[in-house]
Write an enzyme that holds these catalytic residues in place. Structure first.
Site, short mmCIF file in Angstrom:
data_model
loop_
_atom_site.label_atom_id
_atom_site.label_comp_id
_atom_site.label_asym_id
_atom_site.label_seq_id
_atom_site.Cartn_x
_atom_site.Cartn_y
_atom_site.Cartn_z
CB SER A 148 3.68 -12.38 2.14
OG SER A 148 4.93 -12.23 1.49
CG HIS A 182 4.18 -7.36 0.50
ND1 HIS A 182 5.40 -7.59 -0.06
CD2 HIS A 182 3.88 -8.48 1.22
CE1 HIS A 182 5.83 -8.79 0.29
NE2 HIS A 182 4.92 -9.36 1.06
NE ARG A 207 12.88 -9.74 -5.29
CZ ARG A 207 11.94 -9.44 -4.38
NH1 ARG A 207 11.11 -10.36 -3.95
NH2 ARG A 207 11.85 -8.20 -3.91
CG ASP A 254 6.21 -5.85 -6.79
OD1 ASP A 254 5.92 -7.01 -7.12
OD2 ASP A 254 6.34 -5.50 -5.60
CG HIS A 292 13.02 -3.63 -0.73
ND1 HIS A 292 13.48 -4.24 0.43
CD2 HIS A 292 12.20 -4.53 -1.33
CE1 HIS A 292 12.97 -5.46 0.49
NE2 HIS A 292 12.18 -5.66 -0.55
N1 CMX Z 1 7.88 6.64 -4.01
C1 CMX Z 1 7.65 7.69 -3.22
N2 CMX Z 1 7.99 7.76 -1.93
C2 CMX Z 1 8.65 6.69 -1.43
C3 CMX Z 1 8.96 5.57 -2.20
C4 CMX Z 1 8.53 5.55 -3.53
N3 CMX Z 1 8.73 4.51 -4.34
N4 CMX Z 1 9.61 4.69 -1.42
C5 CMX Z 1 9.70 5.24 -0.20
N5 CMX Z 1 9.11 6.46 -0.21
C6 CMX Z 1 8.88 7.33 0.92
C7 CMX Z 1 8.04 6.61 1.95
O1 CMX Z 1 6.67 6.65 1.62
C8 CMX Z 1 8.39 7.35 3.21
O2 CMX Z 1 7.66 8.56 3.21
P1 CMX Z 1 7.10 9.18 4.60
O3 CMX Z 1 8.32 9.51 5.40
O4 CMX Z 1 6.30 10.34 4.16
O5 CMX Z 1 6.28 8.10 5.24
C9 CMX Z 1 9.86 7.70 2.99
O6 CMX Z 1 10.10 7.62 1.58
C10 CMX Z 1 10.83 6.74 3.68
O7 CMX Z 1 10.49 5.42 3.32
P2 CMX Z 1 11.62 4.29 3.25
O8 CMX Z 1 12.18 4.14 4.63
O9 CMX Z 1 12.56 4.56 2.14
O10 CMX Z 1 10.79 3.02 2.81
P3 CMX Z 1 9.93 2.04 3.72
O11 CMX Z 1 10.83 0.99 4.24
O12 CMX Z 1 9.10 2.78 4.69
O13 CMX Z 1 8.92 1.43 2.64
C11 CMX Z 1 8.30 0.53 0.57
C12 CMX Z 1 9.36 0.52 1.66
C13 CMX Z 1 8.61 -0.61 -0.40
C14 CMX Z 1 6.94 0.29 1.18
C15 CMX Z 1 8.35 1.89 -0.16
O14 CMX Z 1 9.61 2.06 -0.78
C16 CMX Z 1 7.25 2.06 -1.16
O15 CMX Z 1 6.16 2.48 -0.79
N6 CMX Z 1 7.49 1.73 -2.48
C17 CMX Z 1 6.46 1.76 -3.48
C18 CMX Z 1 5.55 0.53 -3.36
C19 CMX Z 1 6.27 -0.72 -3.81
O16 CMX Z 1 6.91 -0.77 -4.85
N7 CMX Z 1 6.15 -1.79 -3.00
C20 CMX Z 1 6.70 -3.12 -3.36
C21 CMX Z 1 7.91 -3.52 -2.54
C22 CMX Z 1 8.39 -4.92 -2.92
C23 CMX Z 1 7.39 -5.97 -2.49
O17 CMX Z 1 7.24 -6.16 -1.26
O18 CMX Z 1 6.73 -6.58 -3.32
#
Ligand code: CMX
Length: 467
Positions: free
Chosen positions: A273, A303, A358, A404, A349
């Site tokens: 964002s 996000h 947070r 979140d 994250h």
């Molecule tokens: N549950 C399951 N799998 C997860 C995970 C979670 N909470 N967090 C990361 N992973 C997975 C990813 O999907 C990714 O899988 P692939 O290799 O199959 O694509 C792998 O672990 C590596 O990801 P990463 O490098 O650790 O994390 P990213 O930087 O790619 O993504 C985020 C970060 C936040 C999108 C991810 O941790 C996620 O999807 N979390 C759940 C959604 C969430 O809570 N989002 C809110 C974030 C805060 C905000 O912006 O508001």
């Protein structure tokens, strides 16, 4: 993050805290001036500071890019400047060098309140200075005076079907506010580049001021909560927003909102964002258009929509395994989520590698105000189980909770249990960071963003030619 940059930052951790020189944080004798006047005083020195930094360091290498970063969502790529907040992977966010507990201690509060006022956080983001109580009160009044939304925007919202997601309605309404943009008008009238920040400031103030009326209208339209009351100019921003949502008499909710709006405001410049706002603003789209685009990014489930997803996930869990489920049953449910190819919402994250401060701030609020709440206890139970499971699953780089994972539980406790609305509140708060960044980008003459993309064939050719 590229290794040379990481080691540079390790050896000089102060770089993570703030790149703003002491002069920007020193208070002046002119403490009673308005935010705009104080900003006008600060801008010339910061323009010189950026010029000097570029003259001294502009041609130096700042971490090499590796090919994986082109394919991998640009993780860790040093690519943006934003002094308002900096995110450290281990420590979490600092707003102008101040941690969340420091902000909670230092920023002015409402009479009888113990959480910081988001007005104060905005002042801090814009100036790098902690405002006085009087300055914060003036800001609350200024925003209340600017809070009315045009009738045609009210009509747009009233015509939206209640099935249209609140975030889509939110984005529609703020985009339409561009109708009255001071920046767009000034640009058409031929304003000089040096003056861009002034109308950007006015638009940003209008934007933030109008969000409670937009959010309140969406909430009442979608969830059938009756007619919108008027903004009270003697109340602070969070109190007014709470009133428009129907919770103005609930002191606990108002305090929660003050904390919520403060901690969700900014998370350095690279998140979806914040970066979208900056990117779109770099085309000199006005703050309403830039923030509307930022909201569309915030509405994604990876996000800001994650706060809605967490509640949906928790409710599904309770429906399946009951309210007082054993650790074994909860573990099994978490594994079933992962095995279904879904993420555990609220965990992980892109930058953080520890529990998000947070999350901790909200947990502390819950321990103070709702220690016995069942859903809060479930969140605590999950906190004890998810990290080990994510580590065992072996994919997520960060197994710890983010912001979140907690917010929806607090809102639900006070009766705001319409989870589709949660990201709108995140969006109201994120306006503070996006707006502060836009004002400074226009003051410093930030250029159009235009990174270079490559084709896979080009990457292959570059390395073939090198071998
Ligand atoms: N549950 C399951 N799998 C997860 C995970 C979670 N909470 N967090 C990361 N992973 C997975 C990813 O999907 C990714 O899988 P692939 O290799 O199959 O694509 C792998 O672990 C590596 O990801 P990463 O490098 O650790 O994390 P990213 O930087 O790619 O993504 C985020 C970060 C936040 C999108 C991810 O941790 C996620 O999807 N979390 C759940 C959604 C969430 O809570 N989002 C809110 C974030 C805060 C905000 O912006 O508001």
């Amino acid at each position: 993050m590229a290794a040379p940059v990481r080691s540079l930052l390790k050896s000089r951790p102060s770089l993570l805290r703030t790149a703003v020189p002491a002069i920007r944080f020193s208070s002046t004798s002119s403490k009673s001036v308005s935010l705009k006047e104080r900003l006008a005083e600060l801008i010339p020195a910061e323009i010189e500071n950026v010029k000097a930094t570029r003259a001294e360091h502009g041609k130096k290498a700042f971490g090499p890019v590796v090919v994986d970063q082109l394919y991998g969502g640009m993780r860790g790529l040093p690519a943006l400047i934003w002094d308002g907040s900096v995110l450290d992977a281990e420590e979490g966010i600092r707003f102008r060098g101040k941690t969340i507990p420091e902000c909670q201690a230092l920023l002015p509060k409402a009479p009888g309140g113990s959480e910081p006022l988001p007005e104060a956080l905005f002042w801090l983001l814009v100036t790098g200075e902690v405002p006085t109580q009087e300055q914060v009160t003036e800001l609350s009044k200024d925003w209340a005076a600017r809070s009315a939304i045009p009738e045609f925007v009210e009509e747009i919202l009233d015509r939206c079907p209640p099935t249209l997601h609140p975030m889509s309605q939110f984005s529609l309404a703020v985009t339409a506010l561009n109708h009255d943009s001071a920046f767009a008008k000034a640009y058409q009238a031929g304003v000089s580049k040096k003056e861009y920040w002034g109308p950007t400031f006015e638009d940003s103030m209008d934007l933030i001021a109008k969000l409670p009326n937009i959010a309140g209208r969406i909430y009442r339209n979608v969830f059938g909560q009756g007619k919108l009351p008027a903004i009270d100019p003697s109340k602070d921003y969070s109190h007014n927003l709470a009133t428009l949502l129907g919770f103005g008499e609930n002191h606990g909710f108002v305090e929660l909102l003050r904390l919520y709006l403060t901690i969700h405001s900014d998370h350095e410049g690279g998140n979806v964002s914040a970066h979208t706002g900056k990117l779109v603003g770099s085309a000199l789209s006005d703050p309403f258009l830039a923030y509307g685009a930022a909201l569309n990014g915030l509405a994604g489930p990876l996000h800001g929509l994650a706060n809605q997803e967490v509640l949906i996930w928790l409710r599904k869990m309770q429906a399946k395994i009951g309210e007082d489920a054993s650790d074994e049953a909860v573990k099994e449910y978490i594994w079933s989520t992962l095995k279904a190819g879904q993420v555990v919402p609220g965990y992980g994250h892109a930058v953080l590698r520890k529990t998000d401060p947070r999350y901790t701030a909200q947990r502390e609020f819950a321990l103070k105000h709702l220690p016995e709440d069942k859903l809060f206890k479930l969140v605590g139970q999950i906190y004890n189980l998810v990290p080990d499971i994510l580590l065992e699953a072996g994919k997520a780089k960060n197994p710890w909770p983010n912001v979140d994972a907690h917010s929806g539980v607090l809102l639900t406790y006070y009766g705001l249990d319409q989870m589709q609305f949660y990201t709108v509140l995140f969006g109201v708060s994120r306006a503070f960071g996006v707006a502060a960044q836009l004002i400074w980008d226009r003051a410093l003459g930030a250029p159009l963003e235009r990174p270079k993309s490559y084709s896979t064939a080009a990457i292959q050719k570059i390395f073939k030619d090198k071998s």
